[in-house]
Design an enzyme around this catalytic site. Structure first.
Site, short mmCIF file in Angstrom:
data_model
loop_
_atom_site.label_atom_id
_atom_site.label_comp_id
_atom_site.label_asym_id
_atom_site.label_seq_id
_atom_site.Cartn_x
_atom_site.Cartn_y
_atom_site.Cartn_z
N HIS A 1 -5.84 2.78 0.96
CA HIS A 1 -5.08 3.95 1.52
C HIS A 1 -5.92 4.75 2.71
O HIS A 1 -5.06 4.99 3.81
CB HIS A 1 -4.84 4.93 0.34
CG HIS A 1 -4.10 4.46 -0.93
ND1 HIS A 1 -3.16 3.59 -0.71
CD2 HIS A 1 -4.61 4.67 -2.29
CE1 HIS A 1 -2.89 2.98 -1.95
NE2 HIS A 1 -3.56 3.78 -2.78
N ASP B 1 0.79 -1.02 0.03
CA ASP B 1 0.03 0.08 0.01
C ASP B 1 0.99 1.21 0.06
O ASP B 1 1.60 1.40 0.97
CB ASP B 1 -0.91 -0.03 1.25
CG ASP B 1 -2.01 1.13 1.12
OD1 ASP B 1 -1.32 2.16 1.01
OD2 ASP B 1 -3.07 1.03 1.43
N HIS B 2 1.07 1.77 -1.33
CA HIS B 2 2.15 2.84 -1.32
C HIS B 2 1.93 3.93 -0.41
O HIS B 2 3.05 4.72 0.14
CB HIS B 2 2.44 3.29 -2.73
CG HIS B 2 1.63 4.39 -3.43
ND1 HIS B 2 0.32 3.96 -3.75
CD2 HIS B 2 1.47 5.40 -3.50
CE1 HIS B 2 -0.26 4.96 -4.27
NE2 HIS B 2 0.37 5.92 -3.94
C1 BG6 Z 1 -3.23 4.44 -6.51
C2 BG6 Z 1 -4.63 4.48 -7.17
O1 BG6 Z 1 -3.34 3.58 -5.42
O2 BG6 Z 1 -3.09 5.53 -5.69
C3 BG6 Z 1 -4.68 5.59 -8.14
O3 BG6 Z 1 -4.97 3.25 -7.87
C4 BG6 Z 1 -4.61 6.92 -7.40
O4 BG6 Z 1 -6.12 5.78 -8.85
C5 BG6 Z 1 -3.09 6.89 -6.94
O5 BG6 Z 1 -4.35 7.94 -8.35
C6 BG6 Z 1 -2.69 8.13 -5.88
O6 BG6 Z 1 -1.57 7.94 -5.39
P1 BG6 Z 1 -0.67 9.39 -4.87
O7 BG6 Z 1 0.36 8.65 -4.08
O8 BG6 Z 1 -0.47 10.07 -5.97
O9 BG6 Z 1 -1.60 10.07 -3.96
#
Ligand code: BG6
Length: 493
Positions: A243, A180-181
């Site tokens: 997230h 989960d980045h």
């Molecule tokens: C991803 C989603 O997990 O997170 C995307 O699949 C989204 O749709 C992205 O754009 C958002 O990540 P960040 O790091 O740009 O907030």
């Protein structure tokens, strides 16, 4: 002191020519190498179908790093560790060839059998690949074996259980690193430190002193090229199931007895277990969905979601969600956690606002001073830092008050860019630290919660589009808070 020698591993990257690998993974690996966090004893095998040989693959990686990464002079040395294998995910023969290459590299680079299998590919193949890795002998190794798996982990609870079963036939739970980045983001990792390393916050971190918490993750981009995936997913599966719920569990969890993976995860799991389920008619009271119509962004007209490539003209998919979570435990009973997230919103921003309760009486009201509530704002992106909103005396006046902000920005203090989330997560995986990855129990509980909402939404046609691209979402999202006597604080507050 660096522990370079301990970090030797072979990284088998499925989806080596995909967007994620190109934009994030190669630049992040290169950063680790550049900083000395990746030992010379590593090799990467890129697995895909598109390229021909090592030479083409190395050009691909070089191009990725020079386009998306930081430059330094040992890039060619880094690239010499990359190997390519054209692959058919359904064919055992392909895995056997892969095994030969992997065994050879294991020997050449003295990798002691350590293997990381990174699946940066279409999720429909996750189960198949994991099973083949076991059946065709790639997981049979003397070193460690770890599976890194990108989202989405299933489409709902049932499919997630099915996928988990297949994965677990080849890897133990503690060998599975579900990405989960958001958990790799500096300020998301900072939530624990802000809470548990400061005497001034933790005593107030409960329903006696906090009135509500707001988490916003707004994006300016639309669906881009991802409609085939996104239209079946929508914002609730794409952002909330993972997230947003991860952020809420970090904000709400009890202090762990120690900072170990198991202790932290088990506290997060307890939060998810305490989430009040929202089902049936209640979904309309607790959640709001939206889909963007056309609008103007940066002076340019952008199309409605339904006019984006590969989106059905009558799509019922939400590109925006706002919701209210209640956590039924002693600490949080009665405190709403509001979340909102969406595409094509006015600004790209992720932040958390903790609103404290009003003080018992306002001694300054006679002078016309309304006191602002104290707020703790955690800026996750694009700015990283915290702001504390206080009231102080208005200079030169006897009874007047004025709000002030105490600001801390990590960028201005450290003077360097904080590492990309992926760089940190890759490093954690090499070190065998799964704290910032999602445990199966968290995945299952999050799906259980989200499935109730998706079920109601799937069965009711929404009146879409209901917000203009470039706005902060539908009006109903404002009303969600208004009916509780609150309002969304501005995102860049
Ligand atoms: C991803 C989603 O997990 O997170 C995307 O699949 C989204 O749709 C992205 O754009 C958002 O990540 P960040 O790091 O740009 O907030």
């Amino acid at each position: 002191m660096k522990t370079r020698e301990n970090l030797s591993s072979l990284i088998l990257l499925f989806g080596a020519t995909g967007d994620l690998a190109k934009r994030k993974l190669y630049p992040s690996l290169y950063n680790l190498f550049r900083k000395g966090n990746l030992s010379n004893r590593f090799a990467v095998v890129g697995v895909a179908r598109r390229l021909k040989d090592d030479g083409e693959f190395r050009n691909w990686v070089r191009d990725s790093v020079t386009t998306f990464g930081e430059k330094a002079d040992n890039l060619e040395e880094f690239i010499s560790h990359f190997y390519y294998q054209s692959h058919d995910v359904n064919d055992s023969e392909s895995y056997k060839q892969l095994k030969e290459l992997v065994d050879r590299l294991d020997h050449t680079y003295q990798l002691e059998g350590n293997r990381i299998f990174y699946l940066a590919m279409s999720p429909e193949f996750f189960g198949t690949v994991a099973e083949h890795l076991r059946e065709d002998g790639l997981t049979n190794t003397n070193g460690f074996k770890r599976l890194v798996i990108e989202k989405p982990f299933g489409h709902d609870l049932a499919s997630a259980i099915e996928l988990n079963k297949r994965i677990r036939s080849a890897f133990k739970e503690d060998e599975v690193y579900r990405i989960d980045h958001y958990l790799g983001k500096e300020m998301v990792q900072n939530i624990e430190v802000i809470r548990f390393a400061n005497a001034i916050f933790e005593p107030l971190w409960n329903n006696r002193y906090i009135s509500n918490i707001q988490v916003t993750s707004s994006e300016t981009l639309g669906v881009e090229e991802r409609a085939r995936y996104y239209d079946k997913s929508g914002a609730i599966r794409d952002m909330v199931q993972n997230h947003m719920l991860q952020i809420v569990s970090l904000l709400a969890m009890e202090p762990p007895i120690r900072l170990t993976t198991d202790e932290i995860r088990s506290e997060k799991v307890k939060v998810l277990r305490a989430l009040r389920p929202v089902e049936g008619e209640a979904v309309h009271d607790y959640f709001v969905r939206g889909q963007y119509g056309e609008g103007i962004m940066n002076g340019t007209k952008v199309p409605a979601y339904r006019d984006e490539p590969n989106v059905p003209k009558d799509s019922n998919t939400e590109t925006f969600v706002a919701g209210k979570f209640l956590i039924d435990n002693f600490r949080w009973a009665g405190v709403p956690f509001y979340i909102r997230t969406g595409k094509r919103m006015a600004t790209k921003s992720t932040n958390i606002i903790v609103q404290f309760k009003d003080i018992p009486m306002n001694l300054y009201y006679k002078n016309g001073s309304t006191l602002n509530p104290n707020l703790l704002v955690i800026h996750v992106q694009p700015d990283e830092g915290i702001t504390l909103h206080l009231n102080v005396k208005k200079t030169g006046e006897v009874l007047g008050t004025t709000p002030v902000k105490l600001n801390f920005s990590t960028k201005s203090i450290d003077g360097i860019n904080t590492p990309e989330a992926y760089e940190k997560l890759l490093y954690d995986c090499l070190r065998g630290d799964a704290t910032n990855f999602t445990h199966w129990d968290e995945v299952a509980l999050s799906w259980r919660f989200v499935d109730n909402i998706s079920e109601v939404w799937t069965n009711e046609q929404a009146d879409f589009p209901n917000y203009a691209a470039g706005s902060m979402g539908p009006k109903a999202a404002e009303e969600l808070l208004e009916k509780d006597g609150f309002f969304w604080w501005p995102v860049n507050f």
